[in-house]
Design an enzyme around this catalytic site. Structure first.
Site, PDB file in Angstrom:
ATOM      1  N   GLY A   1       2.596   3.819   0.192  1.00  0.00           N
ATOM      2  CA  GLY A   1       3.804   4.336   0.814  1.00  0.00           C
ATOM      3  C   GLY A   1       5.013   3.475   0.500  1.00  0.00           C
ATOM      4  O   GLY A   1       5.141   2.896  -0.579  1.00  0.00           O
ATOM      5  N   SER A   2       5.908   3.363   1.465  1.00  0.00           N
ATOM      6  CA  SER A   2       7.196   2.723   1.213  1.00  0.00           C
ATOM      7  C   SER A   2       7.115   1.213   1.005  1.00  0.00           C
ATOM      8  O   SER A   2       8.097   0.617   0.542  1.00  0.00           O
ATOM      9  CB  SER A   2       8.154   3.036   2.363  1.00  0.00           C
ATOM     10  OG  SER A   2       8.490   4.414   2.342  1.00  0.00           O
ATOM     11  N   THR A   3       5.989   0.581   1.324  1.00  0.00           N
ATOM     12  CA  THR A   3       5.875  -0.844   0.991  1.00  0.00           C
ATOM     13  C   THR A   3       5.928  -1.044  -0.520  1.00  0.00           C
ATOM     14  O   THR A   3       6.336  -2.111  -0.990  1.00  0.00           O
ATOM     15  CB  THR A   3       4.574  -1.447   1.543  1.00  0.00           C
ATOM     16  OG1 THR A   3       3.444  -0.721   1.022  1.00  0.00           O
ATOM     17  CG2 THR A   3       4.543  -1.400   3.059  1.00  0.00           C
TER      18      THR A   3
END
Length: 491
Positions: A215-217
Site C-alpha cells: 500500500g502507501s508505505t
C-alpha cells in the site's frame, strides 16, 4: 604341504585386505549416504542422546531440554514459546526443525566442527560436542511490547537497528507454542494437525514469510526513485499531476482519500498520502527506472537470509503503464514482507544504505567461547544520501503534521508513513493497515530503530489514514522502548 599352507595364508590375507577395503568404503565413501538414510535409526538416537544448546535473548535462554526417558531421549522445551516462536521455530523429533533451530542446527546439536578443541580432527571423526548456544540480537522488552500490542490480531512487527542491521524485535501473530511439537506420539501429531488446520494459521511466520501488498508505505520507495532519477528536484514544487488522475491507456480513475492532491508537491503527497501524485511520478520514472530503484531496496531478491530464509518481496519487471502506476503506490502485484518494509524505513534512517539484517549476534560453545560472530555487512545502497536526507525531512513532516501523528514521541525525532493496502476481489477484503517509521533520540547522533507494523484485521475504514490509527500506535510503543533501552545503555 608348505605350498598349500602358503596358498591358504595368501588367500586369507587377500580376504582380510578385501574386508578392510570394504570397511573403508563403508566408513568413508558411503558414510554420508548411510547417515542420510531415514532407515538408519542410530543417527536419530545419537542426535537426541544429549541436550541441545540454547537460543538466548538478552542474556537469558528462551529454550531448554527435558529428559523424556525414551529412546529419542532429550526433547526441546521453550520458555514463553509463543512470544519467541517467530525466531526460534521448533525442534521436533517428529517434524524436524525450522527458523533459527534449523539455520543453526549444527551448533545447537553439537555437530559443528568448530565447537571442538581440535576442529579438523572432529570433522574427520564426525564427533559430537556438547550443543553450543546461539545468542540473538532480539531485545526482550521490545519483543514483549510488540507481542502485547498485536494482542492476537493477525499481523506482524519487525524492528531493526538501521546502522547495523540487528533485528531487535520479530513478532508474528497469532502465534503458537513450539513445545507442543517436541517429542513423539499421538499428542504431537494431534497438535501438528490442529495447528496446520487452524484458520488463523499460527505457524505462518508473517514477519519473514508472508508477503502483503504494501500500500502507501511503498510511496517512500517511489519517492526515492523519483528523487534519484531527477524527476523531482524540488520536493515543494507542484508536480503537474491532475486530480482526478486517469490511469494511462484506460478509463479508470485513480481516487484520492486525501484532499488537495491536484498538482500537489511531493512533500504534500507524502504528508497526506496522495495516490495520484505518486502514481504519476512512478510513470515518469518509467518501468526500467522503477525496477532498478526497488531492487536496490531488496525487492525481487530470493536469497535473503537472516539466517532463516525470507520470502521474496516482489515488483514486476514487465507490466503495462497503468499497472506501473498502480504498482508505484504499492498495489497491483507489488508485495512485501514486513521485514522488507522495515528495511525501507531503515534505508531512509541510515542515509540510504541498508545494513544486512540479521538475527544472530554470535554462536558459542557450551562453555561460552565464541565460535562465530556476525559481522556488520552492507546489503544495498538503496538511494543517494542526499535523497535519504530529504526523505527523512518528509517522513518527519508526515508524523508532525500529516497522517502519522499517532506515532509522534515527545523529545524524539520520528519519521513515518502510513498505508492501507486493499486486497481481495474488487478490493472488498478488509484492508491491511501498515505503518513504517524510524526514531532518533534527542541526544543521539543517529536513529536507534526502524520499524514496520502490519495489521491484517484492522477495524478501520479504507483510507490511507487507517494505518495511522491501527498500526502507528503500536509502532510508537516499540520505538519508545527502543529509545528507552538506548538511553539506559548509555547510562
Amino acid at each position: 604341504m608348505t605350498r598349500y599352507i602358503r596358498r591358504a595364508a595368501a588367500l586369507c590375507l587377500l580376504l582380510l585386505a578385501a574386508l578392510l577395503v570394504n570397511a573403508g568404503r563403508v566408513m568413508v565413501v558411503e558414510a554420508g549416504s548411510l547417515n542420510d538414510d531415514p532407515a538408519n535409526r542410530r543417527i536419530a538416537i545419537g542426535r537426541y542422546a544429549q541436550p541441545r544448546g540454547e537460543i538466548v535473548v538478552d542474556g537469558k535462554p528462551v529454550t531448554g531440554s527435558r529428559d523424556s526417558g525414551q529412546q529419542l531421549r532429550w526433547e526441546r522445551t521453550y520458555r514463553q514459546g509463543p512470544l519467541y516462536a517467530p525466531l526460534t521455530g521448533y525442534a521436533s523429533q517428529t517434524y524436524g526443525t525450522t527458523l533459527v533451530e534449523d539455520a543453526e542446527d549444527a551448533v545447537l546439536a553439537g555437530t559443528e566442527p568448530m565447537l571442538a578443541p581440535l576442529p579438523l580432527l572432529n570433522g574427520l571423526t564426525r564427533g559430537r560436542e556438547p550443543g553450543g548456544d546461539v545468542l540473538t540480537t532480539i531485545r526482550a522488552p521490545m519483543q514483549e511490547v510488540a507481542f502485547r500490542g498485536l494482542d492476537g490480531k493477525r499481523g506482524a512487527v519487525v524492528a531493526v537497528e538501521p546502522a547495523t542491521g540487528r533485528i531487535l524485535a520479530l513478532v508474528s501473530s497469532p502465534s503458537y507454542d513450539p513445545g507442543v511439537l517436541s517429542g513423539t506420539g499421538p499428542g504431537v501429531t494431534g497438535a501438528w494437525r490442529r495447528l496446520n488446520s487452524s484458520p488463523s494459521r499460527p505457524m505462518l511466520n508473517r514477519a519473514l514469510r508472508q508477503t502483503y501488498p504494501p500500500g502507501s508505505t511503498f510511496k517512500i520507495v517511489t519517492a526515492a526513485a523519483a528523487l534519484d532519477a531527477g524527476v523531482v528536484r524540488d520536493v515543494d514544487a507542484p508536480t503537474d499531476t491532475p486530480d482526478p488522475f486517469v490511469l494511462p491507456g484506460t478509463r479508470q480513475v485513480l481516487p484520492n482519500e486525501a484532499k488537495g492532491c491536484g498538482d500537489a508537491s511531493l512533500a504534500y503527497a507524502l504528508q497526506w498520502s496522495c495516490n495520484t501524485v505518486m502514481a504519476g511520478l512512478g510513470v515518469e520514472v518509467g518501468l526500467t527506472g522503477m525496477v532498478d530503484a526497488v531492487e536496490r531496496f531488496g525487492f525481487n531478491d530470493p536469497a535473503l537470509r537472516v539466517p532463516s530464509w525470507v520470502a521474496r518481496s516482489t515488483f514486476d519487471r514487465e507490466m503495462s503503464t497503468d499497472q506501473l502506476a498502480l504498482s508505484s503506490i504499492g498495489q497491483f502485484d507489488t508485495t512485501a514482507t514486513p521485514l522488507q518494509m522495515a528495511m525501507v524505513a531503515a534505508a531512509v534512517a541510515n542515509n540510504g544504505e541498508i545494513a544486512r539484517p540479521h538475527l544472530v549476534d554470535r554462536t558459542t560453545t557450551s562453555g561460552g567461547a565464541t565460535v562465530e560472530r556476525t559481522a556488520r555487512r552492507s546489503y544495498r545502497q538503496a538511494m543517494n544520501p542526499s535523497t535519504a536526507l530529504r526523505l527523512q525531512e518528509l517522513m518527519v513532516r508526515a508524523v508532525e503534521e500529516g497522517t502519522g501523528t499517532n506515532a509522534a514521541i515527545p523529545g524524539a525525532r520520528v519519521g513515518g508513513k502510513t498505508g492501507t493496502a486493499q486486497h481481495g476481489f474488487g478490493n472488498t477484503g478488509t484492508p491491511y493497515a501498515w505503518f513504517i517509521a524510524w526514531a532518533q533520540g534527542e541526544d543521539s547522533a543517529r536513529p536507534a530503530v526502524a520499524v514496520a507494523v502490519v495489521v491484517e484485521d484492522a477495524e478501520a475504514s479504507r483510507t490511507d489514514i487507517s494505518g495511522g490509527g491501527s498500526a502507528a500506535p503500536l509502532a510508537k510503543a516499540v520505538m519508545e522502548e527502543a529509545l528507552r533501552l538506548e538511553t539506559e545503555g548509555r547510562g
